[in-house]
Scaffold this active site. Structure first.
Site, PDB file in Angstrom:
ATOM      1  N   TYR A   1       0.871  -1.160   0.052  1.00 38.75           N
ATOM      2  CA  TYR A   1       0.053   0.129   0.089  1.00 38.75           C
ATOM      3  C   TYR A   1       0.806   1.039  -0.097  1.00 38.75           C
ATOM      4  CZ  TYR A   1      -3.694  -3.052   1.344  1.00 38.75           C
ATOM      5  OH  TYR A   1      -4.716  -4.352   1.537  1.00 38.75           O
TER       6      TYR A   1
ATOM      7  N   PRO B   1     -16.312  -4.604   1.695  1.00 32.10           N
ATOM      8  CA  PRO B   1     -17.746  -4.574   1.842  1.00 32.10           C
ATOM      9  C   PRO B   1     -18.736  -3.658   1.158  1.00 32.10           C
ATOM     10  CG  PRO B   1     -16.903  -3.002   3.395  1.00 32.10           C
ATOM     11  CD  PRO B   1     -15.511  -3.654   2.626  1.00 32.10           C
ATOM     12  N   LEU B   2     -18.206  -2.900   0.319  1.00 36.04           N
ATOM     13  CA  LEU B   2     -19.136  -1.829  -0.341  1.00 36.04           C
ATOM     14  C   LEU B   2     -18.829  -1.966  -1.742  1.00 36.04           C
ATOM     15  CD1 LEU B   2     -19.288   1.320   2.034  1.00 36.04           C
ATOM     16  CD2 LEU B   2     -20.601  -0.718   2.017  1.00 36.04           C
ATOM     17  N   ALA B   3     -18.219  -3.362  -2.147  1.00 40.49           N
ATOM     18  CA  ALA B   3     -17.952  -3.531  -3.509  1.00 40.49           C
ATOM     19  C   ALA B   3     -17.446  -2.346  -4.409  1.00 40.49           C
ATOM     20  CB  ALA B   3     -19.074  -3.995  -4.185  1.00 40.49           C
TER      21      ALA B   3
ATOM     22  N   ASN C   1     -20.423   4.234   9.108  1.00 35.58           N
ATOM     23  CA  ASN C   1     -20.138   2.705   8.957  1.00 35.58           C
ATOM     24  C   ASN C   1     -19.964   2.097  10.100  1.00 35.58           C
ATOM     25  OD1 ASN C   1     -20.080   3.357   6.152  1.00 35.58           O
ATOM     26  ND2 ASN C   1     -18.232   2.939   5.881  1.00 35.58           N
TER      27      ASN C   1
END
Length: 325
Positions: A55, A209-211, A295
């Site tokens: 990263y 998780p939110l594609a 979230n």
């Protein structure tokens, strides 16, 4: 915040974790924003912080390590990953013993840590014997440089089963955790991986998780792309591939389910993942504190059975018995 065990291990992680994949660190404004996100996460009970040497070319590790120094180490669960190239050399990549040993030392230096709680194989290395990889990771546990290890993408059930046979044959420390992509758009792990993890006592810490942003609800059929969204990044093709009329129609129907439950689509999407007992946590990649604050409401959010059934209907998924005897 609620906490769950990672598989059959004694390690507990917050249901919502903080990831570093999309953290922007190119100027002081972005750095301060990222610090605010970490601060909010810690103050809200998040104890798991996920990172990787790939990263931002190591900058994400250095940033997270410096920022987390403000908090007691014993309260934190910190992870990193190994596999992707860290230099131009032929051995600066993969899952060889050499690269693993050199990478963990650089990661610990980057993050100013004596040990990592979790260390993942970022991908599967077809060029290195699996026994060599597992021996190296098990040795790192013996040396105290990592406490637990796991794997991420490209590790299907067959590879997990093979790894378990090697672990038993050589009496190695076992795989503790798997980190796959999992969301309402991509449910592939339910077909085999969930059952294998349950059988072997392996925890699942999911990402995306939110594609890639599809399930944030900000992309609407027939409307222009939101300014500054990931879909406008020239280098990000994943989200654009998901923005089909069919998917956007599903998003609208899911949005209505969320509204009926008194919440928003991101919270519903993350809470849906947490309804599955095999899941240890959801790794959230927030780009601003307000996003994270929203979230975090997914932790402990219960979705009624009828709403779960409606979600299956919308996503075109037919449930089946997944339990392994």
């Amino acid at each position: 915040m609620k906490y769950r065990s990672v598989g059959k291990s004694g390690l507990k992680v917050s249901e919502v974790a903080l990831g570093s994949w999309v953290t922007q660190l190119t100027n002081e404004e972005q750095l301060e924003n990222a610090r605010d996100i970490v601060r909010l996460a810690y103050e809200s009970g998040v104890n798991f912080y996920d990172c990787a040497d790939a990263y931002s070319g190591g900058d994400a590790e250095r940033f997270l390590g410096e920022t987390l120094k403000a908090y007691p180490r014993k309260e934190l669960v910190i992870s990193a990953k190994v596999y992707f190239p860290t230099g131009p050399g032929v051995n600066d990549r993969g899952l060889s013993r050499k690269h693993i040993f050199e990478s963990i030392d650089q990661t610990l230096k980057n993050m100013q840590l004596d040990y990592l709680d979790l260390y993942y194989c970022h991908r599967f290395d077809t060029t290195t014997d699996l026994t060599e990889t597992l021996r190296a990771l098990s040795d790192l546990v013996s040396q105290g440089k990592i406490l637990y290890y796991g794997v991420s993408e490209e590790w299907g059930s067959a590879r997990l089963e093979e790894a378990q046979r090697i672990v038993e044959r050589y009496n190695l420390y076992p795989i503790t955790v798997v980190q796959p992509q999992y969301n309402l758009q991509d449910r592939y792990i339910e077909h085999e991986i969930m059952g294998t993890c349950r059988k072997l006592g392996i925890g699942i810490t999911t990402f995306s998780p939110l594609a890639q942003g599809l399930l944030t609800g900000k992309y609407r059929k027939g409307q222009p792309l939101p300014a500054g969204s990931r879909a406008t990044w020239q280098s990000d093709h994943q989200i654009n591939d998901l923005l089909t009329d069919e998917n956007l129609d599903k998003v609208e129907r899911l949005r209505k389910v969320a509204e009926e439950l008194g919440t928003n689509l991101p919270v519903l999407s993350m809470a849906w993942i947490l309804q599955h007992p095999e899941i240890s946590c959801v790794i959230n990649g927030a780009s601003k504190p307000s996003q994270l604050e929203s979230n975090l409401k997914a932790a402990g959010f219960e979705i009624p059975a009828d709403a779960m059934a409606e979600i299956d209907k919308i996503t075109g998924f037919h449930r089946f018995e997944r339990h392994v005897g």
